[in-house]
Write an enzyme that holds these catalytic residues in place. Structure first.
Site, PDB file in Angstrom:
ATOM      1  N   CYS A   3       0.680  -1.250   0.058  1.00  0.00           N
ATOM      2  CA  CYS A   3       0.253   0.057  -0.030  1.00  0.00           C
ATOM      3  C   CYS A   3       0.710   1.160  -0.149  1.00  0.00           C
ATOM      4  CB  CYS A   3      -1.105   0.033   1.185  1.00  0.00           C
ATOM      5  SG  CYS A   3      -2.263  -1.607   1.129  1.00  0.00           S
ATOM      6  N   HIS A  13      -8.939   3.239  -2.603  1.00  0.00           N
ATOM      7  CA  HIS A  13      -7.605   2.817  -2.273  1.00  0.00           C
ATOM      8  C   HIS A  13      -6.872   2.126  -3.557  1.00  0.00           C
ATOM      9  CE1 HIS A  13      -4.203   1.670  -0.470  1.00  0.00           C
ATOM     10  NE2 HIS A  13      -4.567   0.654   0.108  1.00  0.00           N
ATOM     11  N   CYS A  62      -0.126   2.884   6.382  1.00  0.00           N
ATOM     12  CA  CYS A  62       0.300   1.353   6.534  1.00  0.00           C
ATOM     13  C   CYS A  62       0.334   0.474   5.345  1.00  0.00           C
ATOM     14  CB  CYS A  62      -0.620   0.639   7.657  1.00  0.00           C
ATOM     15  SG  CYS A  62      -2.073   0.341   7.284  1.00  0.00           S
TER      16      CYS A  62
END
Length: 393
Positions: free
Chosen positions: A86, A347, A377
């Site tokens: 990510c 996302h 994170c």
């Protein structure tokens, strides 16, 4: 050491995977489009770029940065693909800034591109058996007690909520605010300067201009969020739902970084300066708390504290990630994700970190300058943070 400055910052609108406007658009197409627009905004030609650094994740390997550079006409420009799950897009910007600060390079396009809709699905043969698993996604870590590698709602979302003592009502409230802010930002035209209109092919074969984020829900309410079933009702008190989780999305974002000297020579005013960054690792069980460590570490290196920051972008992989960071670092929620984040904007995994930097640059400039931090994170117990500063306007 040279200052690394941002002279261009743009992104695509974010599409809803599998049923949205980018369903037929690959990550390679998104990457090419964002590189072309990034350079158009600076007036630089292909010969003025030293490198392309792009985040990629779960896209089957290869080198998306070099692929996109060639597609964009940058035949003499190499490319580096960065994968930190990510945090890939954010780490791509940090890698580029480090190269410029060292004096090794002067002009780099950096960012990330991600298409969940068209990502390949791998097959994996389980050792010791003849069985193949279809649709296998390479894991970020070995499964361990309390941290399954195939269910981030537990490893990231739920564990962060438990550690920070967050209730279902708090998570739903955070997600609701995220949607309200994203819708408001769109209505006020705040995304106009950062979004690159794309000519796309829709699922039915028709063509359209795509320039509005698809994921924010204008109709979202606290009542609707409260009505959603937990993802794991068998776990007592489990508070993670589809409503307080990030979307599954497609999109791309990029910035052009230069040395301050090169920017001055080109007559380009810095949009922002990259001041510092950090990358951290925590136990995978508390992956969602990685920003709680990454943000202070990045600021400490600069002799700063959270009180010195005007705006924070903390990715809502789950609402609990941003809410936990705000609670544990004692941040004012009003200063966190002012234009929405993962729960609302979505996302697109490899692009999100770069999207956050782009939105942060434009938000700081709307405020007349200031200091901002972007942090995420990342799978396997990783985290990253980047500190930028926009000059007064």
């Amino acid at each position: 050491m040279s200052d690394a400055v941002l002279v261009s910052a743009c992104r695509t609108a974010i599409g809803t995977s599998f049923k949205g406007s980018l369903t037929e658009t690959t990550a390679f197409d998104l990457a090419r489009a964002i590189i072309v627009e990034s350079l158009n905004r600076t007036g630089l030609g292909p010969g003025g770029v030293d490198d392309v650094v792009l985040g990629e994740s779960m896209y089957g390997g290869g080198d998306i940065a070099r692929h996109a550079a060639l597609a964009a006409g940058l035949d003499q420009v190499p490319g580096l693909a960065v994968n930190r799950h990510c945090a890939s897009g954010l780490s791509a910007v940090a890698v580029a800034a480090a190269s410029i600060a060292s004096g090794a390079q002067e002009v780099i396009v950096a960012g990330g591109a991600h298409s969940t809709s068209t990502a390949p699905r791998s097959a994996f043969r389980t050792p010791g058996t003849g069985e193949w698993s279809d649709g296998w996604i390479p894991p970020s870590h070995e499964s361990r007690h309390g941290a399954p590698n195939d269910d981030m709602s537990i490893t990231v979302g739920w564990n962060a909520a438990v550690e920070a003592g967050l209730s279902r009502e708090e998570l739903d409230g955070w997600a609701y605010t995220s949607h309200v802010r994203a819708v408001n930002a769109g209505d006020l035209g705040w995304f106009r300067d950062e979004i690159v209109p794309l000519n796309v092919v829709r699922g039915d074969g028709s063509h359209a201009v795509f320039d509005v984020d698809e994921h924010p829900r204008r109709s979202t309410s606290l009542e609707k969020l409260a009505s959603l079933r937990p993802l794991h009702p068998e776990i007592d008190g489990f508070a993670i739902t589809p409503g307080n989780s990030a979307g599954v999305n497609d999109g791309a974002a990029a910035v052009v970084l230069m040395s301050a000297e090169r920017a001055e020579a080109q007559g380009l005013a810095p949009l922002a300066f990259v001041r510092g960054w950090s990358t951290v690792a925590v136990d995978p069980r508390v992956t969602g708390l990685a920003p709680v460590r990454a943000i202070p570490e990045a600021l400490d290196r600069l002799g700063l504290s959270v009180a010195d920051v005007d705006v924070f972008e903390i990715n809502e992989a789950f609402a609990s990630v941003a809410a936990a960071a705000a609670k544990l670092l004692k941040l004012d929620p009003a200063d966190v994700n002012p234009v929405g984040s993962g729960c609302s904007l979505g996302h697109p995994i490899a692009a999100t970190g770069a999207r956050m930097v782009v939105s942060l640059v434009h938000e700081l400039r709307r405020r007349g300058g200031g200091r901002g931090v972007a942090s995420l994170c990342a799978g396997g117990g990783m985290g990253a943070a980047l500190v930028i500063e926009a000059p007064s306007t």
